[in-house]
Design an enzyme around this catalytic site. Structure first.
Site, PDB file in Angstrom:
ATOM      1  N   ALA A 185       0.856  -1.180   0.000  1.00 43.48           N
ATOM      2  CA  ALA A 185       0.000   0.000   0.000  1.00 43.48           C
ATOM      3  C   ALA A 185       0.899   1.240   0.000  1.00 43.48           C
ATOM      4  O   ALA A 185       2.070   1.176   0.382  1.00 43.48           O
ATOM      5  CB  ALA A 185      -0.909  -0.002   1.229  1.00 43.48           C
TER       6      ALA A 185
ATOM      7  N   GLY B 125       0.118  -4.918   0.973  1.00 39.07           N
ATOM      8  CA  GLY B 125      -1.124  -4.917   0.208  1.00 39.07           C
ATOM      9  C   GLY B 125      -0.979  -5.557  -1.153  1.00 39.07           C
ATOM     10  O   GLY B 125      -1.932  -6.132  -1.690  1.00 39.07           O
TER      11      GLY B 125
ATOM     12  N   GLU C  15      -1.408  -9.171  -0.559  1.00 31.90           N
ATOM     13  CA  GLU C  15      -2.810  -9.471  -0.247  1.00 31.90           C
ATOM     14  C   GLU C  15      -3.685  -9.416  -1.490  1.00 31.90           C
ATOM     15  O   GLU C  15      -4.658 -10.169  -1.609  1.00 31.90           O
ATOM     16  CB  GLU C  15      -3.306  -8.520   0.835  1.00 31.90           C
ATOM     17  CG  GLU C  15      -2.660  -8.832   2.189  1.00 31.90           C
ATOM     18  CD  GLU C  15      -3.054  -7.867   3.284  1.00 31.90           C
ATOM     19  OE1 GLU C  15      -3.623  -8.320   4.293  1.00 31.90           O
ATOM     20  OE2 GLU C  15      -2.807  -6.647   3.130  1.00 31.90           O
TER      21      GLU C  15
ATOM     22  N   GLU D 195       4.048  -5.715   7.482  1.00 29.52           N
ATOM     23  CA  GLU D 195       3.233  -4.766   8.245  1.00 29.52           C
ATOM     24  C   GLU D 195       3.621  -4.619   9.711  1.00 29.52           C
ATOM     25  O   GLU D 195       3.661  -3.484  10.234  1.00 29.52           O
ATOM     26  CB  GLU D 195       1.742  -5.130   8.123  1.00 29.52           C
ATOM     27  CG  GLU D 195       1.117  -4.799   6.777  1.00 29.52           C
ATOM     28  CD  GLU D 195       1.217  -5.914   5.751  1.00 29.52           C
ATOM     29  OE1 GLU D 195       0.501  -5.861   4.740  1.00 29.52           O
ATOM     30  OE2 GLU D 195       2.027  -6.851   5.968  1.00 29.52           O
TER      31      GLU D 195
END
Length: 239
Positions: free
Chosen positions: A56, A99, A102, A122
């Protein structure tokens, strides 16, 4: 975006930030999902310049609040991708972190290159992998391996990802998209409705089986497409 009658190729393309997923990209992915929900086709997701997605966008993530976390900005769009009617293929090259990992976990099928690096860093940034890793990764690789990856924030390479079943196959970078298209070709050769219902069965909770299988099969047993395909098969056998 590259669009054909039976598939769409979506390329994550923010090379200046290694294809990091920001709000604009999330919005574009929602728009893509709306299109594929209305007109189901196989989706191939890949990244530009030898990187899938490095995570992200940290600059945006740093400013998000608890209320943003409860909205599940990335989790919501990844779940929408996961539940698209037709299969989703992730063609992963280079980094798929945070992200980005994911997003790849949300696909039905993942292909990679020898340069692949999967990881969820993370916890090192003071947060958790909250966009699907905590429940999708155990489904893919098992609880013990998912726990080790998520709790240590370790990054794994293509060989380990392949041995874990996180990747279905590994291809040289210039062969990755052709390999993804070959998988899409195999999907396209099958009945669209049967493919949609197969994915629906795969995503159904265990408690719904075997009843849901019978209901989905009942629809197909009564279809003209099933009769036509089986008739063609029997006629070919006679030759």
């Amino acid at each position: 975006m590259e669009t054909a009658d039976d598939r769409v190729v979506a390329t994550l393309d923010r090379p200046e930030v290694r294809n990091a997923i920001d709000q604009a990209m999330v919005d574009e992915l929602h728009a893509l999902c709306a299109e594929l929900e209305a007109n189901p086709r196989t989706l191939i997701v890949t990244g530009a310049d030898g990187i899938f997605a490095a995570g992200a966008d940290i600059a945006q993530l740093r400013e998000r609040t608890g209320d943003d976390a409860r909205r599940g900005i990335n989790a919501t769009v990844f779940d929408r991708i996961r539940h698209l009617p037709m299969p989703v293929i992730a063609a992963v090259d280079g980094f798929a972190l945070g992200g980005g990992a994911e997003l790849a976990y949300a696909a039905d099928i993942r292909l990679g290159t020898p340069r692949v690096r999967f990881g969820n860093p993370e916890p090192g940034l003071g947060i958790i992998a909250a966009a699907g890793a905590s429940w999708r990764l155990p489904e893919i690789v098992g609880h013990a391996r998912a726990s080790e990856l998520l709790l240590t924030a370790r990054v794994i390479d293509a060989d380990e990802a392949l041995s874990w079943g996180l990747l279905s196959s590994v291809h040289e970078p210039d062969e990755l998209l052709p390999a993804a298209h070959a998988v899409a070709d195999r999907i396209a050769a099958n009945a669209v409705r049967a493919t949609i219902l197969t994915k629906r069965a795969l995503l159904a909770p265990r408690a719904d089986h075997p009843a849901i299988d019978g209901e989905l099969q009942a629809e197909l047993f009564d279809s003209a497409d099933k009769r036509a395909r089986m008739t063609a098969f029997l006629e070919r056998k006679k030759k």
